[in-house]
Design an enzyme around this catalytic site. Structure first.
Site, short mmCIF file in Angstrom:
data_model
loop_
_atom_site.label_atom_id
_atom_site.label_comp_id
_atom_site.label_asym_id
_atom_site.label_seq_id
_atom_site.Cartn_x
_atom_site.Cartn_y
_atom_site.Cartn_z
CB THR A 163 -0.88 -0.02 1.27
OG1 THR A 163 -1.71 -1.16 1.23
CG2 THR A 163 -1.73 1.23 1.37
CB THR A 196 0.71 0.89 5.21
OG1 THR A 196 0.88 -0.31 4.46
CG2 THR A 196 1.95 1.10 6.05
N GLY A 197 -0.96 -1.61 6.35
CA GLY A 197 -0.92 -2.88 7.08
C GLY A 197 -2.21 -3.66 6.90
CE LYS A 198 -6.16 -9.04 7.61
NZ LYS A 198 -6.07 -10.12 8.60
N GLY A 199 -5.85 -4.05 7.13
CA GLY A 199 -6.92 -3.06 7.21
C GLY A 199 -7.90 -3.30 8.34
CB ILE A 201 -14.30 -1.55 1.97
CG1 ILE A 201 -15.10 -1.51 0.66
CG2 ILE A 201 -13.72 -0.18 2.29
CD1 ILE A 201 -16.35 -0.66 0.72
N GLY A 202 -11.07 -2.01 2.88
CA GLY A 202 -10.09 -1.95 3.95
C GLY A 202 -10.08 -0.60 4.65
CG ASP A 203 -6.35 0.60 6.47
OD1 ASP A 203 -5.54 1.55 6.58
OD2 ASP A 203 -6.08 -0.43 5.84
#
Length: 315
Positions: A186, A236-239, A215-217
């Site tokens: 990301t 950034t990372g695991k949403g 849908i993520g963060d």
């Protein structure tokens, strides 16, 4: 008080023995995009223009998980998302589920400036893109051989894959297992000018093998992207973990309500609020501070400040 800029190319389990073949293009891209951002700030472009310009460039580089390099859903399609936000006004725009738009971050800005809304997704966002005349391409433009292979491996391992962790077949455990094959991440950028004006932008293709419609963060205001008069943040990372922890907003809230520095606020949120191994962020404050903490193995990141400081790092 002075200008500052920071950007990231994703966080995750980046092994220290990452091959030069994979490391060098990403480091070169970070240097390239940092210089674009610095030149724009020195040319007196607004922070909003700066972050859009930098993220557009990052979207066009296929070694990152955004735009051209977006990872694939469990159906082998791309669903890109992006967000942009102005700190002083808190105006913002977000998009999700894009399949043909070359630069999602610019469509997010058009949502902010040309509509009464904040967030458009899927068919509605695509229709808006056509209406606004933004650059679109056939969805096959985003389907790279590398990401087809990544999806194949993720399906074999029966897992949804966070940035930078290459799935391996027939995994018996749930935890993330890096094997040295770092891929893509990301992207995001934050900027502040010499007058304390702040802006942030983030863009992503999401998670490898994610469900269609996930849908993520990144486009969620206050989770992956947030700016106010105190700071600008791009995560950034695991949403899912970042959304639960409201990472970006919590950094700003700690500064506003506790009166602590950007570094203290960012470090606390990443180390105490987001589960270990799930998140990183870049942030700048209205006074030109920079913070780039992460609780993953590494995070591709870069920053520059008016006093001449430069940094491009992974671990």
């Amino acid at each position: 008080m002075g200008w500052a800029i920071a950007l990231h190319g994703g966080a995750g389990d980046i092994p220290r023995d990452l091959s030069q073949e994979r490391r060098q293009p990403r480091e070169a891209a970070l240097h390239h995009c940092l210089e674009i951002g610095v030149a724009a700030i020195k040319a007196n472009k607004s922070p909003l223009d700066v972050v859009e310009l930098v993220v557009r460039e990052l979207e066009n580089i296929p070694c990152f998980n955004a735009g051209r390099g977006s990872v694939l859903t469990n159906s082998g399609t791309v669903e890109m998302e992006a967000c942009i936000m102005d700190g002083n006004t808190k105006r913002c725009g977000a998009v999700s589920g894009l399949t043909t738009v070359v630069n999602a971050v610019s469509l997010a800005r058009l949502v902010m400036e040309k509509t009464e809304h904040i967030y458009l997704a899927f068919e509605g966002a695509e229709a808006f893109a056509r209406e606004q005349g933004v650059e679109t391409v056939d969805t096959s433009h985003f389907i790279t051989p590398e990401n087809i292979e990544r999806l194949k491996q993720a399906k074999e391992a029966n897992r949804v894959q966070i940035d930078y962790t290459q799935p391996i077949p027939k995994v018996q455990k749930e935890e993330t297992i890096p094997n040295g094959d770092s891929q893509i991440g990301t992207v995001g950028c934050v900027a502040v000018d010499g007058n304390g004006n702040l802006a942030t932008a983030t863009s992503t293709g999401g998670l490898v093998n994610k469900m269609v419609g996930r849908i993520g963060d990144t486009p969620v205001i206050g989770a992956g992207t947030y700016a106010n008069r105190f700071c600008a943040v791009s995560a950034t990372g695991k949403g899912e973990a970042i959304i639960r922890a409201t990472v970006a907003r919590d950094v700003a809230a700690l500064m506003e309500y506790k009166g602590i520095s950007l570094k203290e606020a960012a470090d606390y949120v990443i180390q105490e609020c987001a589960p270990k191994g799930t998140a990183g962020l870049v942030a700048v404050s209205a006074t030109g501070e920079v913070a780039m903490p992460f609780n993953t193995t590494g995070m591709f990141r870069a920053c520059a400040t008016e006093d001449g400081y430069r940094e491009v790092e992974i671990w």
